[in-house]
Write a protein that holds these residues in place. Structure first.
Motif, short mmCIF file in Angstrom:
data_model
loop_
_atom_site.label_atom_id
_atom_site.label_comp_id
_atom_site.label_asym_id
_atom_site.label_seq_id
_atom_site.Cartn_x
_atom_site.Cartn_y
_atom_site.Cartn_z
N SER A 68 -2.70 -9.42 -5.21
CA SER A 68 -3.10 -8.05 -5.51
C SER A 68 -4.61 -7.95 -5.75
O SER A 68 -5.27 -7.01 -5.27
CB SER A 68 -2.35 -7.55 -6.76
N PHE A 69 -5.15 -8.94 -6.46
CA PHE A 69 -6.60 -8.95 -6.70
C PHE A 69 -7.36 -9.08 -5.38
O PHE A 69 -8.34 -8.36 -5.13
CB PHE A 69 -6.95 -10.11 -7.63
N ALA A 70 -6.90 -9.99 -4.48
CA ALA A 70 -7.56 -10.18 -3.19
C ALA A 70 -7.47 -8.92 -2.34
O ALA A 70 -8.44 -8.54 -1.67
CB ALA A 70 -6.93 -11.37 -2.45
N TYR A 71 -6.32 -8.26 -2.37
CA TYR A 71 -6.17 -7.03 -1.58
C TYR A 71 -7.08 -5.93 -2.12
O TYR A 71 -7.67 -5.16 -1.35
CB TYR A 71 -4.71 -6.59 -1.62
N GLY A 72 -7.23 -5.85 -3.44
CA GLY A 72 -8.06 -4.81 -4.04
C GLY A 72 -9.53 -4.98 -3.75
O GLY A 72 -10.30 -4.00 -3.79
N LEU A 73 -9.97 -6.20 -3.46
CA LEU A 73 -11.39 -6.44 -3.16
C LEU A 73 -11.82 -5.75 -1.87
O LEU A 73 -13.01 -5.49 -1.67
CB LEU A 73 -11.66 -7.94 -3.04
N ALA A 74 -10.86 -5.48 -0.97
CA ALA A 74 -11.20 -4.95 0.35
C ALA A 74 -11.43 -3.45 0.35
O ALA A 74 -11.90 -2.90 1.34
CB ALA A 74 -10.11 -5.29 1.36
N GLY A 75 -11.08 -2.75 -0.73
CA GLY A 75 -11.27 -1.30 -0.73
C GLY A 75 -10.21 -0.61 -1.55
O GLY A 75 -9.52 -1.23 -2.36
N PRO A 76 -10.02 0.66 -1.35
CA PRO A 76 -9.05 1.42 -2.14
C PRO A 76 -7.63 0.91 -1.90
O PRO A 76 -7.26 0.52 -0.80
CB PRO A 76 -9.22 2.86 -1.64
N ARG A 77 -6.83 0.92 -2.98
CA ARG A 77 -5.47 0.41 -2.90
C ARG A 77 -4.53 1.39 -2.20
O ARG A 77 -3.57 0.97 -1.55
CB ARG A 77 -4.98 0.11 -4.31
N LEU A 78 -4.78 2.68 -2.33
CA LEU A 78 -3.90 3.67 -1.70
C LEU A 78 -4.04 3.60 -0.19
O LEU A 78 -5.14 3.72 0.36
CB LEU A 78 -4.25 5.08 -2.20
N VAL A 79 -2.92 3.38 0.50
CA VAL A 79 -2.93 3.27 1.96
C VAL A 79 -2.07 4.39 2.53
O VAL A 79 -0.92 4.55 2.15
CB VAL A 79 -2.38 1.90 2.43
N THR A 80 -2.65 5.15 3.42
CA THR A 80 -1.90 6.19 4.12
C THR A 80 -1.77 5.80 5.59
O THR A 80 -2.40 4.86 6.05
CB THR A 80 -2.62 7.54 4.01
N ALA A 81 -0.96 6.56 6.30
CA ALA A 81 -0.71 6.22 7.71
C ALA A 81 -1.98 6.14 8.54
O ALA A 81 -2.16 5.19 9.32
CB ALA A 81 0.27 7.23 8.31
N PRO A 82 -2.92 7.09 8.42
CA PRO A 82 -4.15 6.96 9.22
C PRO A 82 -4.96 5.72 8.88
O PRO A 82 -5.68 5.19 9.73
CB PRO A 82 -4.94 8.23 8.88
N GLY A 83 -4.88 5.25 7.63
CA GLY A 83 -5.65 4.07 7.24
C GLY A 83 -4.92 2.76 7.45
O GLY A 83 -5.43 1.70 7.06
N PHE A 84 -3.73 2.82 8.08
CA PHE A 84 -2.92 1.61 8.25
C PHE A 84 -3.64 0.51 9.03
O PHE A 84 -3.66 -0.64 8.59
CB PHE A 84 -1.60 1.98 8.92
#
Length: 471
Positions: free
Chosen positions: A110-126
């Motif tokens: 979770s920490f590694a994923y959060g480093l890449a940008g906002p945690r909220l993912v929507t379909a356009p940002g997939f």
């Protein structure tokens, strides 16, 4: 399993303490945690652990890593680890260890994923979130493997190099496969359809997991059946112990050169490994006789292909191997047995096994002959190609050995006139069969084999011999 070493207990205690410290911020500031998502994912994970042969914990942990902050993501792993089935003893310690291990790994992901940008993912940002998701999946796999390695070092005393080299490759592939699926769950979680739609993703995954598990168990059952039958043959004719497996290996080398793949290649492996299964119907004193066989004894020996053909008749997955078992002693010129077939009347699989069988017999030391070097054995096969053996099969074996080489077998000493416990023989026949794998050999067959071997060895008068020629 005995008591855990002090180093292992300290290691597990440190892991539990570290997991608790990582989750502490969620307890101190509960308003920053979406507890409904934590509870729903944790409940789904626990339910998956309680279902038999359901391998869905990993995508749920990754979904938690994508949806939750690190201090809360680790909590998703705890109920499932504590509720896990079929945990080896000491069960409580293992459950606690796995809860801490996966909590730390999920928090790190979770920490590694959060480093890449906002945690909220929507379909356009997939698409943009796919690489961070794969990176987080790799982090989770790496942390699990690293912690596993430490447990092996402290609990089993393995060397660090061995402990950390083995688990990592096994952990990386599932994480990479489940990473995109978990990201899809995270996208659906924040979509208008909400968490129910996200959890529906697990249904096709559960079905595919169940199908793959069934296939794996079926293949395991097939191999266990073959191992049990080969073990029975080796107990009767210890001079050829290992011969069956080597013939199976040589048959596969030939078959691959001929372009066999998939189920047909596996059938050739079974045929080569079980080609002598009919020896179970030959009296033990004849198989172990020293000196030349009498004409009557040789006729008994020459019945073993037909015995083998009948023995495997009721084993469904060996249907394609039956022809090779029946005809592996036929010769192209029609002088073989049991039916005197010629040329292409002999099934192709039988011609493959015939060459593999003769090659291993020549390169292994028997009571009636010394092992020949591999080049000499190949020269003899070439000399007999066209009369005894199919030249295509001989050429395929030569090409395969040029590339892969060959490891010859060594003779196995045989004890004569030693009283044998029938129960121990039956146990030895079935020792290789996993307890949870369904095997297609009825228990009474192995018991009968054990009784027959025991009776014949015990009743054999004086030193019982070995063979008087190729069989």
């Amino acid at each position: 399993m005995g008591p855990l070493p002090a180093a292992a207990r300290a290691y597990i205690a440190c892991a539990v303490l570290a997991a608790a410290l990582c989750a502490a911020p969620a307890v101190r500031d509960p308003s920053a945690v979406p507890w409904s998502s934590v509870v729903l994912l944790a409940a789904a994970g626990a339910a998956c652990e309680l279902l038999p042969r359901c391998r869905l914990a990993l995508p749920l942990l990754l979904a938690g890593a994508f949806l939750l902050p690190p201090q809360a993501a680790g909590l998703v792993a705890v109920p499932g680890a504590l509720a896990a089935r079929d945990v080896r003893p000491p069960a409580r310690v293992r459950r606690l260890w796995h809860a801490a291990q996966y909590a730390l790994a999920t928090g790190a992901a979770s920490f590694a994923y959060g480093l890449a940008g906002p945690r909220l993912v929507t379909a356009p940002g997939f698409p943009a979130a796919l690489l961070p998701a794969l990176a987080a999946a790799l982090v989770l796999a790496a942390v699990v493997a690293a912690l596993d390695g430490g447990a092996l070092v402290t609990a089993e005393g393995r060397s660090p190099r061995t402990a950390w080299r083995t688990p990592l490759p096994e952990a990386l592939l599932p994480a990479l496969l489940y990473g995109p699926t978990a990201l899809l769950m995270a996208v659906l979680w924040h979509s208008p359809y909400g968490p129910p739609a996200a959890l529906l993703v697990l249904l096709p995954m559960a079905l595919s997991s169940w199908v793959l598990d069934r296939c794996h168990r079926e293949r395991a059952a097939h191999r266990a059946t073959v191992r049990a039958l080969v073990q029975a043959v080796d107990l009767k004719d210890r001079y050829t112990r290992g011969h069956s497996e080597r013939v199976g290996r040589a048959a596969v080398l030939i078959a691959r050169e001929l372009g066999f793949t998939g189920a047909r290649l596996e059938s050739l492996r079974f045929a080569g490994t079980l080609h002598d299964i009919g020896k179970l119907g030959v009296p033990t004193r004849v198989l172990r006789k020293d000196g030349p066989l009498t004409p009557e004894e040789r006729r008994v020996i020459e019945l073993h292909p037909e015995y083998g053909h009948e023995m495997v008749r009721g084993i469904g997955f060996l249907d394609e191997a039956r022809a090779a078992i029946l005809h592996h002693h036929e010769r192209l010129d029609g002088t073989g047995y049991p039916h005197g077939l010629k040329g292409h009347q002999i099934p192709e699989a039988a011609r493959v096994v015939s060459v593999a069988d003769a090659f291993d017999a020549m390169t292994s030391t028997r009571s009636y002959s010394r092992a020949r070097p591999v080049p000499a054995a190949l020269a003899e096969l070439r000399r007999c190609a066209g009369s005894h053996f199919d030249p295509r099969m001989v050429a395929a074996l030569c090409r395969a050995l040029d590339r892969h080489g060959w490891r010859t077998g060594s003779p196995v000493p045989v004890r004569r006139n030693v009283p044998v416990d029938q129960r121990s023989i039956t146990a030895e026949i079935t020792a290789e069969i996993p307890a949870d794998v369904p095997v297609e050999i009825p228990a009474e067959i192995t018991a009968d084999i054990g009784t027959e071997i025991s009776a014949e060895i015990t009743a054999a008068p004086g030193p019982a011999p070995s063979a008087g020629g190729p069989r």
